[in-house]
Design a protein around this motif. Sequence first.
Motif, short mmCIF file in Angstrom:
data_model
loop_
_atom_site.label_atom_id
_atom_site.label_comp_id
_atom_site.label_asym_id
_atom_site.label_seq_id
_atom_site.Cartn_x
_atom_site.Cartn_y
_atom_site.Cartn_z
N GLY A 266 -8.33 5.66 9.90
CA GLY A 266 -9.52 5.51 9.05
C GLY A 266 -9.67 4.09 8.54
O GLY A 266 -10.78 3.54 8.50
N ASN A 267 -8.55 3.49 8.17
CA ASN A 267 -8.59 2.10 7.70
C ASN A 267 -8.96 1.14 8.83
O ASN A 267 -9.65 0.15 8.62
CB ASN A 267 -7.24 1.68 7.10
CG ASN A 267 -6.97 2.33 5.76
OD1 ASN A 267 -7.85 2.94 5.17
ND2 ASN A 267 -5.75 2.22 5.29
N ARG A 268 -8.48 1.44 10.05
CA ARG A 268 -8.83 0.58 11.19
C ARG A 268 -10.32 0.62 11.45
O ARG A 268 -10.96 -0.41 11.70
CB ARG A 268 -8.06 1.01 12.45
CG ARG A 268 -6.62 0.60 12.45
CD ARG A 268 -6.00 0.65 13.83
NE ARG A 268 -6.07 1.93 14.48
CZ ARG A 268 -5.13 2.88 14.42
NH1 ARG A 268 -4.05 2.67 13.71
NH2 ARG A 268 -5.26 4.00 15.06
N LEU B 247 -5.16 -2.79 -1.27
CA LEU B 247 -3.74 -2.86 -1.57
C LEU B 247 -2.96 -2.06 -0.54
O LEU B 247 -3.45 -1.06 -0.02
CB LEU B 247 -3.46 -2.31 -2.97
CG LEU B 247 -4.05 -3.07 -4.15
CD1 LEU B 247 -3.71 -2.35 -5.46
CD2 LEU B 247 -3.57 -4.50 -4.18
N SER B 248 -1.73 -2.50 -0.28
CA SER B 248 -0.88 -1.76 0.64
C SER B 248 -0.21 -0.60 -0.10
O SER B 248 -0.23 -0.53 -1.34
CB SER B 248 0.19 -2.69 1.23
OG SER B 248 1.13 -3.04 0.24
N ASN B 249 0.39 0.29 0.64
CA ASN B 249 1.09 1.43 0.02
C ASN B 249 2.23 0.96 -0.87
O ASN B 249 2.48 1.55 -1.92
CB ASN B 249 1.60 2.39 1.09
CG ASN B 249 0.49 3.11 1.80
OD1 ASN B 249 -0.60 3.27 1.25
ND2 ASN B 249 0.73 3.55 3.02
N LEU B 250 2.93 -0.09 -0.46
CA LEU B 250 4.00 -0.63 -1.28
C LEU B 250 3.46 -1.17 -2.61
O LEU B 250 4.10 -1.00 -3.66
CB LEU B 250 4.74 -1.75 -0.54
CG LEU B 250 5.59 -1.31 0.65
CD1 LEU B 250 6.08 -2.53 1.43
CD2 LEU B 250 6.77 -0.48 0.19
N GLU B 251 2.31 -1.80 -2.56
CA GLU B 251 1.71 -2.32 -3.79
C GLU B 251 1.30 -1.19 -4.73
O GLU B 251 1.49 -1.28 -5.95
CB GLU B 251 0.52 -3.21 -3.47
CG GLU B 251 0.92 -4.54 -2.86
CD GLU B 251 -0.26 -5.36 -2.40
OE1 GLU B 251 -0.41 -6.48 -2.90
OE2 GLU B 251 -1.02 -4.85 -1.56
N GLU C 33 8.60 -4.00 -5.34
CA GLU C 33 7.71 -3.28 -4.43
C GLU C 33 6.37 -4.00 -4.31
O GLU C 33 5.80 -4.10 -3.22
CB GLU C 33 7.47 -1.84 -4.91
CG GLU C 33 8.67 -0.93 -4.79
CD GLU C 33 9.01 -0.56 -3.37
OE1 GLU C 33 8.12 -0.57 -2.51
OE2 GLU C 33 10.19 -0.25 -3.12
N GLN C 34 5.87 -4.51 -5.41
CA GLN C 34 4.59 -5.24 -5.37
C GLN C 34 4.72 -6.52 -4.54
O GLN C 34 3.83 -6.85 -3.75
CB GLN C 34 4.14 -5.58 -6.79
CG GLN C 34 3.61 -4.38 -7.54
CD GLN C 34 3.18 -4.73 -8.95
OE1 GLN C 34 3.86 -5.49 -9.64
NE2 GLN C 34 2.07 -4.16 -9.38
N ARG C 35 5.83 -7.23 -4.70
CA ARG C 35 6.04 -8.45 -3.91
C ARG C 35 6.18 -8.11 -2.42
O ARG C 35 5.65 -8.82 -1.56
CB ARG C 35 7.25 -9.23 -4.43
CG ARG C 35 7.00 -9.89 -5.78
CD ARG C 35 8.13 -10.82 -6.19
NE ARG C 35 9.43 -10.18 -6.31
CZ ARG C 35 9.84 -9.51 -7.39
NH1 ARG C 35 9.06 -9.39 -8.45
NH2 ARG C 35 11.05 -8.96 -7.41
N LEU C 36 6.91 -7.03 -2.14
CA LEU C 36 7.03 -6.58 -0.75
C LEU C 36 5.66 -6.21 -0.17
O LEU C 36 5.34 -6.55 0.98
CB LEU C 36 7.96 -5.37 -0.64
CG LEU C 36 9.45 -5.63 -0.65
CD1 LEU C 36 10.21 -4.32 -0.75
CD2 LEU C 36 9.87 -6.40 0.57
N GLY C 37 4.87 -5.52 -0.95
CA GLY C 37 3.53 -5.13 -0.50
C GLY C 37 2.65 -6.33 -0.24
O GLY C 37 1.89 -6.37 0.75
N LEU C 38 2.73 -7.33 -1.12
CA LEU C 38 1.95 -8.55 -0.91
C LEU C 38 2.40 -9.26 0.36
O LEU C 38 1.57 -9.72 1.15
CB LEU C 38 2.08 -9.47 -2.13
CG LEU C 38 1.32 -10.78 -2.07
CD1 LEU C 38 -0.18 -10.53 -1.95
CD2 LEU C 38 1.63 -11.63 -3.29
N SER C 39 3.71 -9.32 0.58
CA SER C 39 4.23 -9.94 1.81
C SER C 39 3.76 -9.18 3.05
O SER C 39 3.40 -9.77 4.06
CB SER C 39 5.76 -10.00 1.78
OG SER C 39 6.20 -10.84 0.75
N GLU C 40 3.78 -7.85 2.95
CA GLU C 40 3.32 -7.03 4.07
C GLU C 40 1.84 -7.29 4.35
O GLU C 40 1.44 -7.44 5.50
CB GLU C 40 3.53 -5.55 3.75
CG GLU C 40 3.01 -4.62 4.84
CD GLU C 40 3.02 -3.17 4.43
OE1 GLU C 40 3.17 -2.32 5.33
OE2 GLU C 40 2.85 -2.87 3.24
#
Length: 165
Positions: free
Chosen positions: A67-69, A86-90, A120-127
């Motif tokens: 759906g996102n694609r 936002l990513s799921n990690l974020e 988790e937020q930093r990981l999400g931003l990196s992702e």
Amino acid sequence: MDLKKLAGQAGQLLTRAVQYTEEKLGNAEKTEFDGHYESLIQQYESTKLWTEKLMTGAQAVLIPNPGNRVEDMLFEKIEKRRPNRLSNLEYLGLDMVQAGNEFGPGTAYGSALLKVGGAEQRLGLSEREFVSNSLEGFIQPLHKFLDTEIKTIARERRVLDTKRF
């Protein structure tokens, strides 16, 4: 238009029609392409197939939600940019930070949630940055290649097939 030129084109068209009809009815052999052309055709088909597979596979890895694609594709067509979601990690990190604030930073559980939530937020931003860079540096060039070079080759191939008859 010159009458001789028109007569020549009509004769050429008639010759092609006769050859095509004879080939289809089995009375005549098809004009064969040389080996180099045949290998180029195989290379073209293989390149097209694998480029499409690689692009589709990479998109599925980078943006796992179909759906996102679709949403991203529509945004690109309409607004020429991707939505900034936002990513799921974020999302997880935000929830952890909120829960940590709810329990209080002075408690062991709240402090742990705040630390892990920030990570988790930093990981999400990196992702998200990785996905964006991969789309720009890998997917978009493949897409452009399929839209320009492959379509040009297919068009030239159709012209050659038409001229063969």
